[in-house]
Design a protein around this motif. Structure first.
Motif, short mmCIF file in Angstrom:
data_model
loop_
_atom_site.label_atom_id
_atom_site.label_comp_id
_atom_site.label_asym_id
_atom_site.label_seq_id
_atom_site.Cartn_x
_atom_site.Cartn_y
_atom_site.Cartn_z
N GLU A 510 0.86 -1.19 0.00
CA GLU A 510 0.00 0.00 0.00
C GLU A 510 0.89 1.24 0.00
O GLU A 510 1.71 1.42 0.90
N GLY A 512 -0.54 4.33 -0.41
CA GLY A 512 -1.37 5.45 0.03
C GLY A 512 -1.25 5.67 1.52
O GLY A 512 -0.38 5.12 2.20
N GLU A 513 -2.15 6.48 2.04
CA GLU A 513 -2.08 6.86 3.44
C GLU A 513 -2.52 5.75 4.38
O GLU A 513 -2.03 5.64 5.49
N LYS A 514 -3.46 4.89 3.94
CA LYS A 514 -4.04 3.91 4.86
C LYS A 514 -4.09 2.54 4.21
O LYS A 514 -4.63 2.38 3.12
#
Length: 782
Positions: A510, A512-514
């Motif tokens: 991942e 991204g942020e989360k």
């Protein structure tokens, strides 16, 4: 001299450019039928009852051309009824069951109103933004009731209490033809019914294009469409083509624009062969409107699709035998961008020859669309190939296919919904399914990037798909679940089965942020092979990533030669519970859904299977199946127990086959926080053999291999779990009524703090143990 040379070249280039704009020899040209292809528009003022309008600037408008004029002719264009609740049915004619009045154009040039009547009530709520917001619920009076700004509705006597949803659409647009131009005054063929100072006059080419298509089909000549923006108020129809080619001059700049209309840009109906090439097709509902285009939960109809209220798509195929759609690109389409559907080869008592035998989408794209990219909606079409296409920012499925012999190969997919195989219900399969099957797919050599905004996973085989190959795909920075095969069936759906998942590389990192919980490969369907895949996370192990999940009661599952690195969970087994539907007597019931693999050719099956009844998610009792009968049709399936039991609808149960035939072998699992968990039941043919399980550089790994059922662990090599209190094998008790025996043979356990930890001492004592080696372990059995 050089000047003359360059001037000559320029002249030749001009001649060539002019020639390129002409149709090839023997082809028809849509320009000869009055199609403008012009983007030009201007402001116009209209007077109610007068054919004459005054425009700001005449521009390139000419007498005889089709035009669309906004705001000046308000009328109701759509009246639909959806429902009743619980019934799978698309919107149909309202036929006076409800009425509308008061739309005069001042409320908007294109107004869509949704009226929702909850089941069991005599009230309704309404929305003017396709259910993003709702106005308060009010009683149905049977008289005219105000909506807004002069619009009123009336519900006439009808069975509204069964739950229905009503759609009204109002349009102010006038589609007409220019009869005459004198200065800035244009005379139209049809009369505006509203006085407007700021209407917009635009070209409208659908009538000219349709005339050209009709002539091309009649003369059996191909059709050329020069560069231009061809605005459509309605879709184009190609009826019974026989070897026809419709070709745009340039796919970037030859545009069919249906942003002010409804329907498909091009619909192909029956016939033997057509090629459609080099177009961009533009609609009105992009990815930002995906919530308005897909399935919308209603209190009335339980089967309401937003695109049915405001529709547009690129192409529709209806029974044309051979279709090639090449270098065509859909943008902002509300429903399935490229769609096909027809009866199957034997849908009637006599063989049906008018069905789609092959469709190829080559180098096409669906980008910024509210709903599906590609879709075969019925089991009828055969040999659909989606090849080297681009699917980006699509609010529905990247592909949805109930059809047969599909190839989805070489495509790029990002931020789009599931490649969904199967989805065969009572509405889109026919009597040929038990013998011929459907949903056969090859999904290969594709690239999937980022995440899945719709459908929960990138690829799914479910609801009747059989003979499925998922091979050699790349998953890049994948923030959603990747592949799922579902063994679920219910009274209206068959299960999926017969799947190979091989040679894929899953990068589940991942960026991204989360990071969210996700699984690379999730299997509950029987007859599945999972082999030669790589599943990994770059950097530290991600606790939210599961590499491979296998769920009971799937049977005949082989998992081998996979490489798994830095995942939260490596290989885990789980359960898929079934539910009681109708209870016939104390030994007979029909399931509301089940994951039991059923063969519709067998009258009786699953004899001796055990049912573990669940209460609060925990085992509460065990029954034994006498048989499952009636599997020839999903709606006739019944479970028969050997001994009576008090049951009620909604009761949950697990099913355990005597022999699951699971073989998990020669896999490498390293760097995972939870490397292997063999949970729950297992069987005498559930085997974990020849695997390498290593801690790698990941810290805090307490359990290498958890065993919680009847499994045979043979010739595995487990090493490096040397942190405090860590263990190679962790044994957990199953349901007391099952009493499984575990088998440990020929395993090598090396450099582990504890070789074996048992939740109950008897689990290791009663296990069959032979030839295991424990090397440099602090404790053999704790």
């Amino acid at each position: 001299m050089n000047g003359h040379w360059f001037g000559g070249i320029a002249f030749i280039m001009l001649i060539c450019a002019t020639a390129l704009a002409d149709a090839p020899p023997g082809w028809l040209n849509v320009k000869d039928f009055g199609a403008s292809g012009s983007e030009y528009s201007t402001t116009a003022s209209t007077v109610k009852g007068s054919k004459q309008i005054t425009v700001k600037d005449v521009g390139d408008f000419k007498a005889g051309q089709g035009v669309m004029l906004s705001k000046c002719t308000p009328r109701i264009t759509k009246q639909q009824l959806w429902g009743p609740r619980g019934v799978v049915v698309m919107g149909r004619r309202l036929d006076g069951k409800a009425e509308i009045r008061g739309y005069d154009g001042s409320q908007g040039d294109w107004v869509v109103l949704v009226l929702d009547v909850a089941k069991g009530s005599a009230t309704f709520r309404w929305s003017e933004d396709l259910a993003r917001t709702w106005h308060p619920t009010v009683p149905i009076t049977g008289d005219w009731q105000p909506i807004r700004d002069g619009i009123e509705v009336r519900f006439n006597k009808f069975e509204w209490e069964k739950g229905y949803t009503v759609v009204f659409a109002g349009r102010g647009q006038l589609v007409t033809v220019i009869e005459k131009i004198e200065g800035n005054t244009i005379t139209l063929r049809h009369v505006p019914t509203r006085t407007v100072k700021d209407a917009e006059l635009r070209h409208c080419d659908d009538a000219a294009l349709q005339a050209a298509i009709n002539q091309a089909v009649k003369e059996k000549r191909n059709l050329f469409v020069p560069i231009g923006r061809y605005r459509l108020s309605r879709g184009l129809r190609v009826a019974k083509p026989e070897g026809l080619t419709i070709e745009g001059e340039n796919a970037v700049h030859t545009i069919l624009d249906i942003s002010e209309g409804n329907g498909a840009c091009v619909t192909m109906v029956r016939g033997t062969e057509i090629t459609l090439r080099n177009f961009t097709m533009v609609g009105h509902s992009g990815f930002d409107r995906r919530d308005q285009c897909g399935h919308i939960p209603m209190k009335g109809s339980s089967y309401f699709w937003g695109f049915g209220a405001k529709n547009c798509n690129a192409t529709t195929i209806s029974g044309t035998e051979r279709v090639l759609i090449e270098n065509c690109h859909g943008r902002r389409m509300a429903s399935e961008c490229f769609v096909s559907g027809c009866r199957s080869r034997s849908a009637l008592k006599k063989p049906n020859t008018t069905y789609t035998k092959t469709t190829t989408y080559l180098r096409c794209s669906a980008i910024d669309c509210g709903r599906n990219a590609f879709n075969d909606v019925t089991s009828g079409p055969e040999n659909t190939s989606v090849l080297y296409c681009r699917i980006v920012d699509v609010g529905g499925c990247a592909w949805e296919g109930a059809s047969r012999f599909v190839k989805f190969v070489g495509n790029y997919v990002r931020n789009a919904g599931t490649v969904a195989m199967g989805n065969l219900g009572t509405y889109n399969r026919d009597e040929t399914f038990p013998e011929l099957g459907a949903g056969q797919h090859i999904i290969a050599n594709n690239v999937f990037e980022s995440n899945v905004p719709y459908g929960r996973c990138a690829i799914r085989s479910a609801v009747g798909s059989t003979q499925v190959i998922i091979a050699n795909n790349l998953f890049v920075n994948f923030g959603s679940s990747a592949v799922e095969t579902s063994g679920r069936s219910d009274p209206t759906h068959y299960a999926s089965a017969n799947t190979t998942i091989t040679g894929n590389i899953f990068d589940m990192t991942e960026i991204g942020e989360k990071s969210v919980p996700r699984t690379a490969i999730n299997v509950s369907a029987s007859d599945t092979t999972i082999s030669d895949n790589q599943v990994y996370v770059r950097g530290a192990a991600d606790p939210r990533v599961t590499a491979i999940m296998i769920k009971e009661p799937a049977v005949n599952v082989t998992v081998h030669d996979n490489l798994i690195r830095n995942c939260g969970t490596g290989i885990i087994t789980g359960r898929a519970a079934s539910r009681v539907g109708e209870v016939m007597d104390t030994v007979t019931f029909a399931p509301s859904f089940t994951f039991v693999p059923l063969d519709w050719r067998r009258a009786r099956q699953c004899q001796g299977w055990r049912l573990v009844w669940l209460a609060g998610g925990r085992p509460s009792g065990v029954s034994v199946l006498d048989a499952v009968v009636g599997a020839a049709k999903p709606e006739t399936v019944q479970f028969k127990l050997k001994e009576p039991r008090q049951m009620k609808p909604g009761d949950l149960f697990d099913t355990i086959p005597p022999s699951a035939n699971w073989l998990i072998h020669n896999n490498t699992i390293t760097g995972c926080l939870r490397p292997v968990a063999l949970n729950r039941y297992g069987s005498r043919t559930s085997i974990f053999r020849g695997n390498i399980v290593n801690r790698g550089g990941t810290q805090g790994v307490a359990e290498a291999v958890v065993v919680g059922g009847e499994y045979r662990l043979i010739d595995n090599h487990i090493s490096g779990f040397d942190e405090k209190d860590a263990a190679a094998f962790v044994l957990r008790a199953s349901h007391p009524g099952l009493s499984p025996r575990m088998v440990f043979q020929g395993n090598i356990v090396q450099r582990c703090s504890n070789a074996v930890k048992a939740e109950e001492k008897r689990l290791w004592e009663e296990a069959i143990k032979e030839g295991n080696q424990f090397i440099n372990c602090e404790t053999i059995h704790e």
